[in-house]
Motif scaffolding. Sequence first.
Motif, PDB file in Angstrom:
ATOM      1  N   LYS A  24      55.164   0.175 -21.495  1.00 47.29           N
ATOM      2  CA  LYS A  24      56.300   0.010 -22.407  1.00 47.29           C
ATOM      3  C   LYS A  24      57.004   1.351 -22.618  1.00 47.29           C
ATOM      4  CE  LYS A  24      57.548  -1.108 -27.151  1.00 47.29           C
ATOM      5  NZ  LYS A  24      57.051  -1.299 -28.529  1.00 47.29           N
ATOM      6  N   ALA A  25      56.212   2.412 -22.818  1.00 49.13           N
ATOM      7  CA  ALA A  25      56.792   3.736 -23.028  1.00 49.13           C
ATOM      8  C   ALA A  25      57.537   4.202 -21.774  1.00 49.13           C
ATOM      9  CB  ALA A  25      55.700   4.733 -23.401  1.00 49.13           C
ATOM     10  N   LEU A  26      56.980   3.905 -20.604  1.00 45.75           N
ATOM     11  CA  LEU A  26      57.660   4.293 -19.365  1.00 45.75           C
ATOM     12  C   LEU A  26      58.977   3.548 -19.208  1.00 45.75           C
ATOM     13  CD1 LEU A  26      54.692   4.437 -16.812  1.00 45.75           C
ATOM     14  CD2 LEU A  26      55.993   6.364 -17.715  1.00 45.75           C
ATOM     15  N   ARG A  27      58.935   2.225 -19.448  1.00 44.55           N
ATOM     16  CA  ARG A  27      60.150   1.420 -19.264  1.00 44.55           C
ATOM     17  C   ARG A  27      61.245   1.819 -20.244  1.00 44.55           C
ATOM     18  NH1 ARG A  27      56.513  -3.173 -17.677  1.00 44.55           N
ATOM     19  NH2 ARG A  27      56.012  -3.441 -19.867  1.00 44.55           N
ATOM     20  N   ALA A  28      60.836   2.227 -21.444  1.00 45.69           N
ATOM     21  CA  ALA A  28      61.830   2.557 -22.468  1.00 45.69           C
ATOM     22  C   ALA A  28      62.755   3.686 -22.024  1.00 45.69           C
ATOM     23  CB  ALA A  28      61.124   2.935 -23.772  1.00 45.69           C
ATOM     24  N   ARG A  29      62.267   4.564 -21.157  1.00 43.95           N
ATOM     25  CA  ARG A  29      63.087   5.686 -20.703  1.00 43.95           C
ATOM     26  C   ARG A  29      64.266   5.213 -19.850  1.00 43.95           C
ATOM     27  NH1 ARG A  29      58.037   9.400 -18.481  1.00 43.95           N
ATOM     28  NH2 ARG A  29      56.845   9.443 -20.434  1.00 43.95           N
ATOM     29  N   TYR A  30      64.120   4.040 -19.259  1.00 43.65           N
ATOM     30  CA  TYR A  30      65.130   3.573 -18.308  1.00 43.65           C
ATOM     31  C   TYR A  30      65.910   2.359 -18.793  1.00 43.65           C
ATOM     32  CZ  TYR A  30      62.354   6.606 -15.336  1.00 43.65           C
ATOM     33  OH  TYR A  30      61.692   7.687 -14.818  1.00 43.65           O
ATOM     34  N   TRP A  31      65.367   1.635 -19.794  1.00 47.54           N
ATOM     35  CA  TRP A  31      66.005   0.389 -20.218  1.00 47.54           C
ATOM     36  C   TRP A  31      66.741   0.494 -21.543  1.00 47.54           C
ATOM     37  CZ3 TRP A  31      66.656  -3.818 -17.271  1.00 47.54           C
ATOM     38  CH2 TRP A  31      65.869  -3.940 -16.125  1.00 47.54           C
ATOM     39  N   THR A  32      66.729   1.651 -22.170  1.00 47.13           N
ATOM     40  CA  THR A  32      67.420   1.795 -23.456  1.00 47.13           C
ATOM     41  C   THR A  32      68.892   1.398 -23.302  1.00 47.13           C
ATOM     42  OG1 THR A  32      65.948   3.593 -24.091  1.00 47.13           O
ATOM     43  CG2 THR A  32      68.022   3.392 -25.301  1.00 47.13           C
ATOM     44  N   GLN A  40      69.924  -1.461 -22.274  1.00 47.10           N
ATOM     45  CA  GLN A  40      70.076  -2.505 -21.255  1.00 47.10           C
ATOM     46  C   GLN A  40      69.734  -3.864 -21.862  1.00 47.10           C
ATOM     47  OE1 GLN A  40      71.108  -1.878 -18.050  1.00 47.10           O
ATOM     48  NE2 GLN A  40      71.365   0.281 -18.560  1.00 47.10           N
ATOM     49  N   ASP A  41      70.158  -4.925 -21.191  1.00 41.79           N
ATOM     50  CA  ASP A  41      69.908  -6.278 -21.695  1.00 41.79           C
ATOM     51  C   ASP A  41      68.435  -6.657 -21.597  1.00 41.79           C
ATOM     52  OD1 ASP A  41      72.536  -6.683 -22.313  1.00 41.79           O
ATOM     53  OD2 ASP A  41      73.036  -7.610 -20.388  1.00 41.79           O
ATOM     54  N   ARG A  42      67.779  -6.240 -20.515  1.00 39.16           N
ATOM     55  CA  ARG A  42      66.409  -6.693 -20.289  1.00 39.16           C
ATOM     56  C   ARG A  42      65.445  -5.559 -20.568  1.00 39.16           C
ATOM     57  NH1 ARG A  42      62.552  -7.103 -15.903  1.00 39.16           N
ATOM     58  NH2 ARG A  42      61.295  -8.984 -16.125  1.00 39.16           N
ATOM     59  N   GLN A  43      64.829  -5.584 -21.723  1.00 40.26           N
ATOM     60  CA  GLN A  43      63.771  -4.635 -22.049  1.00 40.26           C
ATOM     61  C   GLN A  43      62.484  -5.425 -22.182  1.00 40.26           C
ATOM     62  OE1 GLN A  43      63.074  -1.139 -22.599  1.00 40.26           O
ATOM     63  NE2 GLN A  43      61.122  -2.194 -22.542  1.00 40.26           N
ATOM     64  N   VAL A  44      61.662  -5.342 -21.177  1.00 37.97           N
ATOM     65  CA  VAL A  44      60.399  -6.064 -21.207  1.00 37.97           C
ATOM     66  C   VAL A  44      59.431  -5.313 -22.096  1.00 37.97           C
ATOM     67  CG1 VAL A  44      58.554  -7.031 -19.802  1.00 37.97           C
ATOM     68  CG2 VAL A  44      60.858  -6.845 -18.868  1.00 37.97           C
ATOM     69  N   GLY A  45      58.632  -6.081 -22.902  1.00 40.50           N
ATOM     70  CA  GLY A  45      57.690  -5.433 -23.812  1.00 40.50           C
ATOM     71  C   GLY A  45      56.541  -4.790 -23.098  1.00 40.50           C
TER      72      GLY A  45
END
Length: 526
Positions: A511-519, A521-526
């Motif tokens: 989740k922490a890794l994805r947050a860097r790239y999806w902030t 964006q429409d699709r933020q996976v938990g």
Amino acid sequence: MHPPPSPTLHQGSTFAELYRSAFKAFSTREALVGDGVRMSYRELEQGCHRMVRCFQGMGLRRQDGIAVLAANRPESVMVIIAAHLMGLVYTPLHPLGSEEDQAFILSDVKAKALVVDVSHHAGRGAALAQRHLVPHVLTLGPAAYGIDLLAESSGLDGSDIALDAQPDDILKIAYSGGTTGRSKGIVHHQRTVVTSALQQLACWEWPSEVRFLAATPVSHAAGAMLLTTFLQGGTVHLLERFSVDGFLQTVAAERITTTFLVPTQIYGLLDASEALATHDVSSLQLVLYGAAPMAPARLRQALGRFGPVFAQVYGQAEAPMTISYLRRDAHDLDRPERLSSCGRSLPGNQVRLLDAHHAEVPVGEIGELCVRGPLVMSGYLDRPEETAKAFAGDWLHTGDMARRDADGYLYLVDRAKDMIISGGFNVYSSEVESCLAQHPGVALSAVIGVPHEKWGEAVMAVVVRKKEGAPVDAAELIAFVTERKGVVQAPKLVTFVDTLPLTALDKVDKKALRARYWTGQDRQVG
């Protein structure tokens, strides 16, 4: 006709009764070791009884809620057992959780008491106490706030108490990690935890002398093995916090026979070759692992270094620890595909792999792993809609995507939320991570999907290089995966880091890794 039997005739046991049976059966044996303390079963039992009388003296009653924020120390274990003996509803707080999350949990569960280990969490305990969320704040040791539970209970009577817990009581409300918003309270009645304990006893391959090292928090996975160790007359050794040196020193000094580790901890041991070479780990007979997928390449390495001592446990917070089990003898290097399996479902569980219409998928095809049986939670606390979603079709939907082979072995391919959809193709991140683990230059990796204008998501690998050996670059890793898994599965982007973010339970925090790239964006996976 005879009158129908009383409803109580067929009621099951309680955790409290199981603890008492262990205390009485093994009273003179050593039960608990940690923080410079060595306690017999009788001493542990008496300490728990004193805490129960202290709780009762301040007005706590059966089914009141008690939350615990503590590290691995004997007094923490005593608090947890005392809560079970008294029939309180126990809620563990994540040792590394945020203040806001912990405050939310205290309010959500309507806790009557909060116990704080001030030797490790004094500041957080003070902050939570100032919020006045619970009637009673208790501390393990002196503090500027609350009541010192150790001082208050030390002079009380340690003789036997009446066991108030009932078979239909709630035993525990555990909270999910909050990866998709506010965490949810997962309600477990006595039957859930008793079922898990009995399945552990029946199906796990315990050594004849159980000296269990709790190297992960007793508030979470390690805590599920306290009772089963005690029911065998074994000893629980507490490691305050996992470190390679601390783990190896304790194993050697105490002749530890069994433990539970998460994959990142096993990787850390394997990568500390010098430390491993200087410590005797030959006493280990059973190393349970789980909580996250383990790369088969690293598992082969572990088997080569430690021998055939590894067994995998699979469960989740909603059906804890014992959905399935991969036995030691199934870790067969002549059957390398089995190293990717999480084993067979355990007796007492119904496990099916279902499609989106709740129909079972054929052998070899991927479906969502779903469970029925007494191991399954009662539901989410005050979340009827989310409970109904989790129980759709009268199955617990785990969110884990899996396939089953003709011999009944289950293979987790990914969490549904970790699956990457790139150009309409499903990419399972765990499969890419397992491939990367085969490269001699990769110590650890996390594969995530990042936004891409054309494909929707692109496959990215975040990689920790091995310290030893020739350095590896992005192009080499992309080619390595392309050759073995194909162009769809291969990362399109590779970034190198010194460390990966970990959760409070030492699992990679995607989740922490994805947050860097999806902030944004429409699709933020938990």
